[in-house]
Design an enzyme around this catalytic site. Structure first.
Site, PDB file in Angstrom:
ATOM      1  N   LYS A   1       1.000  -1.234   0.016  1.00  0.00           N
ATOM      2  CA  LYS A   1      -0.004   0.129   0.021  1.00  0.00           C
ATOM      3  C   LYS A   1       0.874   1.263  -0.092  1.00  0.00           C
ATOM      4  O   LYS A   1       2.330   1.143   0.130  1.00  0.00           O
ATOM      5  CB  LYS A   1      -0.882   0.040   1.193  1.00  0.00           C
ATOM      6  CG  LYS A   1      -0.170  -0.105   2.560  1.00  0.00           C
ATOM      7  CD  LYS A   1      -1.036  -0.375   3.836  1.00  0.00           C
ATOM      8  CE  LYS A   1      -0.295  -0.299   5.130  1.00  0.00           C
ATOM      9  NZ  LYS A   1      -1.103  -1.112   6.114  1.00  0.00           N
TER      10      LYS A   1
ATOM     11  N   TYR B   1      16.950  30.822   5.352  1.00  0.00           N
ATOM     12  CA  TYR B   1      15.446  31.418   5.722  1.00  0.00           C
ATOM     13  C   TYR B   1      15.761  31.336   7.545  1.00  0.00           C
ATOM     14  O   TYR B   1      16.184  30.263   8.265  1.00  0.00           O
ATOM     15  CB  TYR B   1      14.380  30.791   5.702  1.00  0.00           C
ATOM     16  CG  TYR B   1      13.936  30.897   4.091  1.00  0.00           C
ATOM     17  CD1 TYR B   1      13.871  32.075   3.539  1.00  0.00           C
ATOM     18  CD2 TYR B   1      13.651  29.840   3.376  1.00  0.00           C
ATOM     19  CE1 TYR B   1      13.213  32.248   2.485  1.00  0.00           C
ATOM     20  CE2 TYR B   1      13.036  29.829   2.262  1.00  0.00           C
ATOM     21  CZ  TYR B   1      12.970  31.089   1.754  1.00  0.00           C
ATOM     22  OH  TYR B   1      12.400  31.292   0.466  1.00  0.00           O
TER      23      TYR B   1
HETATM   24  C1  PLP Z   1      -0.441  -1.722   6.910  1.00  0.00           C
HETATM   25  C2  PLP Z   1      -1.100  -3.096   7.360  1.00  0.00           C
HETATM   26  C3  PLP Z   1      -0.053  -4.164   7.499  1.00  0.00           C
HETATM   27  C4  PLP Z   1       1.284  -4.090   7.324  1.00  0.00           C
HETATM   28  O1  PLP Z   1       2.098  -3.691   8.537  1.00  0.00           O
HETATM   29  P1  PLP Z   1       3.587  -3.701   8.996  1.00  0.00           P
HETATM   30  O2  PLP Z   1       3.779  -3.267  10.375  1.00  0.00           O
HETATM   31  O3  PLP Z   1       4.100  -2.772   7.844  1.00  0.00           O
HETATM   32  O4  PLP Z   1       4.072  -4.820   8.477  1.00  0.00           O
HETATM   33  C5  PLP Z   1      -0.674  -5.380   7.694  1.00  0.00           C
HETATM   34  N1  PLP Z   1      -1.934  -5.585   7.881  1.00  0.00           N
HETATM   35  C6  PLP Z   1      -2.729  -4.280   7.855  1.00  0.00           C
HETATM   36  C7  PLP Z   1      -4.274  -4.743   8.052  1.00  0.00           C
HETATM   37  C8  PLP Z   1      -2.230  -3.108   7.478  1.00  0.00           C
HETATM   38  O5  PLP Z   1      -2.956  -2.051   7.414  1.00  0.00           O
END
Ligand code: PLP
Length: 357
Positions: free
Chosen positions: A34, A249
């Protein structure tokens, strides 16, 4: 054209997936890609993860799943939360695997003619999304009555990186509520998979670990990972300035001595956080150098003192140079956040370049 990029080592992704798969075997790795593969680039990471032994993929959004399909990826893609229910036809058309935790969404999927399997999500303590233990039996019945096949059942941990007691409670609650045999039971994220053998089950949803980052110190003892992302730029301008000069800045820092100050073409619009102005550092010529003033939107000044530096010299913001390393964790510590947020915030203006394809 601007000599600034994020270098993504796909060989590191493959090796990280293989190393984690080895630890959690026979449980499978579902690679979580994602948010554009946590900022690393979703399709290239997904392909490298599959090459490294991941058997499935997961995303947060329907549009992220569609992007992977458009890139030619044919492996299973699980959408981790219920999207807007009106997207049910897209889930069907693109053969994405939805998470379900409301009867309304089960209805929407069946009305859209969705014919694949679904994964039903139980909330065991994260309290973000999922069906409550109390409503689980009724939801399962609704999903079945809509003719949907339950391929998976799952939950998500809230504190697997820091609270073993609460995490064990989540595992126990899951086992108490879910008394059904489905093809794919999955509970664990990266810290859950590495620290709780009992949570591994059929599959683990691994995000952070595949990118070579550790969710906490404890996981370092369980598996060796190599960070896949480096952030690189080049010196774009060199000046010699007298002691006491206050570059950039706000004029926040005075040069302690007559110094060479170099400019690099990267700034907060690229994800080089302005709050690193006081404490940030970069690597040039295999040595660490502090910032000479405030990070601006597009450019940043570095105090290299008497080091011999020329326009075009390589500058590492995250990654290795010589014997020195700057990690995403170092940025996270300085910024009071987690490495997840650092890699996700390297902006779209920074092109990703892939090595070891
Ligand atoms: C993002 C997510 C993961 C992955 O988590 P990590 O700690 O990056 O391994 C797993 N399950 C769900 C439901 C998530 O939203």
């Amino acid at each position: 054209m601007r000599p600034t990029w994020a270098e993504i080592d796909l060989g590191a992704i493959r090796r990280n997936v293989a190393a984690i798969a080895d630890v959690i075997s026979p449980s499978e790795v579902c690679a979580v890609v994602k948010a554009d593969g946590y900022g690393h680039g979703d399709a290239p990471v997904a392909m490298a993860a599959i090459d490294g032994g991941a058997t499935r993929l997961a995303v947060a959004l329907v549009e992220e799943g569609i992007r992977l399909r458009e890139a030619g990826i044919e492996d299973q893609i699980i959408v981790l939360s219920e999207p807007d229910h009106e997207t049910a036809p897209e889930l069907a058309a693109w053969e994405l695997t939805p998470s379900v935790y409301t009867a309304d969404f089960a209805h929407a999927l069946s009305s859209a003619g969705f014919a694949g399997g679904v994964h039903v999500k139980l909330d065991t303590g994260m309290h973000r999304v999922g069906v409550s233990p109390h409503d689980w039996p009724e939801l399962i019945e609704a999903v079945r009555s809509h003719g949907l096949a339950i391929e998976g059942v799952f939950t998500h941990f809230a504190v697997a990186d820091e609270d073993p007691e609460f995490t064990q409670m989540q595992i126990d609650l899951f086992d108490e509520v879910v008394d059904m045999d489905v093809p794919v039971t999955h509970l664990a994220n990266t810290p859950g998979a590495l620290l709780f053998p009992d949570a591994r089950r059929d599959m683990c949803r691994i995000g952070l670990g595949i990118y070579g980052l550790h969710p906490c110190a404890d996981t370092r003892a369980v598996v060796d990972l190599v960070p896949a992302m480096s952030v690189i730029t080049h010196v774009s301008h060199v000046q010699r300035l007298p002691a006491g000069t206050r570059p950039s800045y706000g004029r926040i820092k005075a040069l302690e001595q007559e110094s060479t100050v170099v400019t690099i073409p990267i700034g907060y619009a690229d994800g080089f956080w302005r709050n690193l102005s006081e404490s940030g550092r970069v690597l040039i010529g295999g040595q660490s150098h502090p910032l000479a003033g405030t990070v601006t939107m597009d450019q940043t000044v570095i105090d290299v003192r008497d080091t011999d530096v020329a326009v075009g010299d390589q500058v590492v913001l995250v990654g290795d140079q010589g014997d020195e390393t700057i990690t995403a964790d170092e940025w996270a510590d300085k910024l009071g956040t987690i490495s997840y947020e650092i890699v996700c915030s390297i902006g779209p203006r920074v092109p990703r370049r892939y090595s070891n394809e």
